[in-house]
Design an enzyme around this catalytic site. Structure first.
Site, PDB file in Angstrom:
ATOM      1  N   HIS A  12     116.274 -27.105 -20.527  1.00 11.62           N
ATOM      2  CA  HIS A  12     115.881 -25.798 -20.009  1.00 11.62           C
ATOM      3  C   HIS A  12     116.715 -25.394 -18.797  1.00 11.62           C
ATOM      4  O   HIS A  12     116.631 -24.262 -18.335  1.00 11.62           O
ATOM      5  CB  HIS A  12     114.384 -25.844 -19.635  1.00 11.62           C
ATOM      6  CG  HIS A  12     113.778 -24.532 -19.304  1.00 11.62           C
ATOM      7  ND1 HIS A  12     113.351 -24.194 -18.036  1.00 11.62           N
ATOM      8  CD2 HIS A  12     113.516 -23.453 -20.074  1.00 11.62           C
ATOM      9  CE1 HIS A  12     112.842 -22.978 -18.045  1.00 11.62           C
ATOM     10  NE2 HIS A  12     112.936 -22.496 -19.258  1.00 11.62           N
TER      11      HIS A  12
ATOM     12  N   TYR B 284     114.801  -8.915 -15.894  1.00  9.22           N
ATOM     13  CA  TYR B 284     114.203 -10.109 -15.303  1.00  9.22           C
ATOM     14  C   TYR B 284     114.795 -10.327 -13.914  1.00  9.22           C
ATOM     15  O   TYR B 284     116.006 -10.219 -13.730  1.00  9.22           O
ATOM     16  CB  TYR B 284     114.514 -11.359 -16.141  1.00  9.22           C
ATOM     17  CG  TYR B 284     113.787 -11.479 -17.454  1.00  9.22           C
ATOM     18  CD1 TYR B 284     113.265 -10.376 -18.123  1.00  9.22           C
ATOM     19  CD2 TYR B 284     113.627 -12.723 -18.056  1.00  9.22           C
ATOM     20  CE1 TYR B 284     112.619 -10.510 -19.333  1.00  9.22           C
ATOM     21  CE2 TYR B 284     112.985 -12.867 -19.274  1.00  9.22           C
ATOM     22  CZ  TYR B 284     112.482 -11.751 -19.917  1.00  9.22           C
ATOM     23  OH  TYR B 284     111.844 -11.891 -21.124  1.00  9.22           O
TER      24      TYR B 284
ATOM     25  N   ARG C  41     103.687 -15.740 -11.012  1.00  4.84           N
ATOM     26  CA  ARG C  41     103.634 -14.577 -11.889  1.00  4.84           C
ATOM     27  C   ARG C  41     102.531 -14.676 -12.927  1.00  4.84           C
ATOM     28  O   ARG C  41     101.792 -13.720 -13.153  1.00  4.84           O
ATOM     29  CB  ARG C  41     104.973 -14.409 -12.617  1.00  4.84           C
ATOM     30  CG  ARG C  41     105.023 -13.152 -13.487  1.00  4.84           C
ATOM     31  CD  ARG C  41     106.191 -13.193 -14.450  1.00  4.84           C
ATOM     32  NE  ARG C  41     105.936 -14.039 -15.599  1.00  4.84           N
ATOM     33  CZ  ARG C  41     106.881 -14.692 -16.277  1.00  4.84           C
ATOM     34  NH1 ARG C  41     108.123 -14.627 -15.890  1.00  4.84           N
ATOM     35  NH2 ARG C  41     106.566 -15.441 -17.314  1.00  4.84           N
TER      36      ARG C  41
END
Length: 718
Positions: free
Chosen positions: A464, A497, A594
């Site tokens: 990731h 983003y 978030r």
């Protein structure tokens, strides 16, 4: 007794058999009556509620509100396909182990259903009671067939005959025709017809074709009509000799999570391709139906699809409302936010032709560069870094991780050009990036055809981390340049983003990324790195030591400890316990989370000094920042979840330049001061939207970051 046990005892709490904190039976009035961990699934639902609230906000431009409604429904689809499906698998396997908040998988499913149903009513009321009437007032009308004139219906007849009818396939259900397979997330019509000769009633399924636009323009007007309305009005064409009696929409959601035994997979690429084919046949986890559907027909669908009452969601109005993203793309700038055009970074100003300067020269002259997207241009920074490396004859090698990217990625094209020109190019493509597996397979094969060395990931781990390494021959020898970020190498999401990235030629970081790529591509194992924090080898324990350092500084009276976090999710129970311990010791903890948060702030005696806010607004908050004390700042790809810390390859990089640290701290200051997009988490797990107090200035973090970027741009030489 360790420190946390001592604290929990003083707070009137006890440790349950599964490790969670619960109120003690002898707790006094000051003790909490709740477990100290919020449920992950319910916390996510509350995040999606915040998204839905933006669809109801009259201060937001109308088409942006439509977009938020679409995002709410799309988010919910994925939630059912993955999270609800996973809980159902646990129930089927007989798992009864409770979650940290004390709920079994079965109880979590019941709580999800109970929490969601009122929200879905709100979503329906928002669409039909607010958004559609407001759109009609602006000339964007989603009409019904009976509202159209004869000439308009004739125009739609032609469209139906030319475009729709050829792709429709009615599927009969009778002893000779078994109940058909219903594909995931597809709209279907349950139709009953009567044979004019025999009088027999029959049932059929008609799929609304997903290959066509959901909303069809009505020729000569600004109106449009939902595709299912048109199909329903013309069902007679599909059933000649029959009387169409009724037709009702329904939609199924299936388990779409991949189930891969990597230890047994000889070829991960082929295994994932096989699983992608199986995904469409996953079990049904949700059935949405027109709430007017008669009971006998609903019972038929439930029986054939093996769906319970709890998994059935009657809908008053339209199904599949994620498709409203089509309407949100209407060319009506007056109903949208003013477009934001990312600005050049002050360290990489464009030349007279609008082209960015050499990233390598800029790094060599002035040290590290901190990027803040979408405020700083992705194209003129990250893309330029890779595309320049692809054509620079001095570059010998490019190493890159790709987790998610777009179908038109300039970065992938640049990597292909670099390989074709003879450079050593290595790309770690993560095939297990959920719902991007198919796209990643396509890119991986294209890269391989060009001669790129493609690696498909590690057994048991998902890669990731967002990293790039460039090896360049210079006058004084080999030099390595790096990019380490919080977001994907995706030019599309880089426009919406918020992410951070660090460009650097620091020798220690270059050596660390060399070791990390050797781990990803070979058999090298590195348990320690010079500067990076890397999961799963060192990240968790280093974070725990950093938290402990703030506790120690506070207890010694050196200073009040400070921990500030910006994450997408915080659910790791060990780290939550450490933050509770820090709060008890007097450390101030401020978290911008978030989405999912399993921590309860403001619990008397446990988390009094912890504050949690969520920023949900124009841009999707995606960057991860951690700060310990006044100076120690890090950015990277990892959230505080067990999967990120223990089952993924992640990397965090320290921000060592004092000026760049100031920028990161300022970003956190701005986010924590936001009173336009901010929500505060209460101890009971509910969220309250922050409102501007009398005399308090309005603070919108996204607007402030845009204004700061424009101010920097105005200082660039003309």
């Amino acid at each position: 007794m360790n420190d946390l046990e001592s604290i929990t005892e003083r707070a009137g709490l006890r440790r349950a058999s599964d490790g969670s904190l619960l109120p003690s039976e002898s707790a006094g009035d000051g003790a909490t009556d709740l477990a100290l961990y919020l449920n992950r699934e319910l916390s996510w639902i509350e995040f999606n509620r915040r998204v839905l609230t933006l669809a109801t906000d009259a201060s937001i431009p109308l088409l942006e509100r439509v977009r938020f409604l679409s995002i709410f429904h799309t988010n919910l689809d994925e939630f059912f396909m993955v999270r609800v499906a996973g809980l159902k698998q646990q129930v089927a396997a007989g798992v009864t182990r409770p979650s940290p908040d004390g709920r079994t998988p079965s109880q979590q499913l019941s709580a999800i259903s109970e929490r969601l149903r009122p929200m879905l009513v709100t979503a329906e009321e928002t669409l039909h009671g607010q958004l559609l009437p407001l759109l009609a007032r602006e000339g964007i009308t989603v009409a019904r067939m009976d509202e159209l004139s004869e000439s308009e219906r004739l125009a739609l007849d032609r469209y139906f005959e030319d475009e729709v009818f050829p792709v429709l396939t009615p599927l009969a259900v009778d002893p000779g025709h078994p109940f058909p397979y219903i594909s995931n997330l597809s709209l279907s019509l349950a139709v009953t017809v009567r044979d004019r000769k025999t009088g027999d009633r029959r049932f059929a399924r008609v799929k609304i074709p997903g290959v066509l636009p959901r909303f069809v323009p009505v020729e000569g007007t600004e109106a449009m009509i939902a595709l299912e309305e048109l199909v329903i009005a013309r069902l007679g064409r599909l059933f000649p000799g029959m009387d169409v009696l009724e037709a009702y929409l329904f939609r199924v959601t299936r388990n779409a999570d991949l189930d891969i035994e990597e230890d047994e997979a000889e070829d991960l690429l082929l295994t994932i391709e096989k699983e992608l084919r199986r995904r469409r046949f996953g079990s049904v986890v949700r059935l949405e139906v027109d709430d007017r559907m008669p009971g006998w027909l609903l019972a038929l669908l439930r029986d054939e699809l093996e769906v319970s009452d709890e998994d059935t969601y009657p809908v008053s109005g339209m199904l599949g409302c994620g498709d409203f993203s089509q309407i949100a793309e209407s060319e009506r700038p007056d109903l949208l936010w003013e477009p934001w055009v990312p600005v050049p970074h002050p360290r990489l100003p464009p030349d007279e032709r609008g082209q960015p300067p050499s990233v390598f020269e800029s790094l060599s002259r002035g040290g590290d560069i901190l990027l803040h997207h979408p405020y700083d241009s992705f194209a003129h920074t990250v893309e330029s870094f890779i595309t320049e490396a692809a054509t620079d004859p001095s570059v010998l090698a490019i190493k890159q991780t790709l987790y998610r990217t777009s179908g038109d990625s300039p970065i992938v094209r640049a990597l292909i050009r670099a390989a074709e020109s003879g450079k050593q190019v290595v790309v770690m493509v993560e095939l297990k990036a959920r719902f991007d597996e198919e796209a990643n397979i396509l890119w991986a094969r294209a890269l391989e055809r060009a001669g790129v060395h493609v690696v498909y990931g590690l057994v048991g781990l998902k890669t990731h981390t967002k990293t790039s390494l460039i090896v360049r021959r210079e006058k004084d020898g080999i030099r390595r340049y790096v990019h380490i970020g919080t977001g994907n190498y995706n030019p599309r999401t880089a426009r919406t983003y918020t992410d951070l990235g660090l460009l650097s030629s620091d020798a220690g970081l270059g050596a660390d990324l060399t070791d990390l790529f050797n781990f990803l591509t070979g058999y090298a194992r590195h348990d320690t790195y010079r500067k990076l924090l890397v999961a799963p080898v060192s990240l968790r324990e280093r974070i725990r030591r950093l938290i402990a350092g703030e506790i120690d500084a506070t207890r010694r009276g050196q200073r009040q400890g400070l921990i500030r976090l910006k994450l997408n999710a915080l659910i790791d129970r060990t780290l939550i316990d450490d933050l509770y311990l820090a709060s008890q010791a007097g450390v101030r903890v401020e978290a911008v989370i978030r989405g999912i948060c399993g921590l309860r702030p403001g619990v008397p005696g446990v988390s009094d000094r912890i504050r949690v806010v969520s920023i949900v607004g124009r841009f999707l908050e995606h960057s991860r920042i951690i700060q310990f004390g006044p100076e120690d700042c890090w950015i990277g790809s990892a959230d505080w979840m067990p999967r990120n810390l223990d089952r993924r390859v992640e990397a965090l990089v320290p921000i060592e330049d004092p000026a760049l640290r100031d920028q990161v701290r300022w970003m956190l200051d701005v986010l924590l001061a936001d009173n336009q997009n901010a929500w505060h988490l209460n101890a009971d797990g509910s969220w309250r939207r922050r409102i501007v107090e009398d005399g308090e200035p309005s603070r919108d973090s996204h607007a402030e970051f845009m204004a700061a970027a424009l101010a920097r741009e105005s200082e660039l030489p003309a």
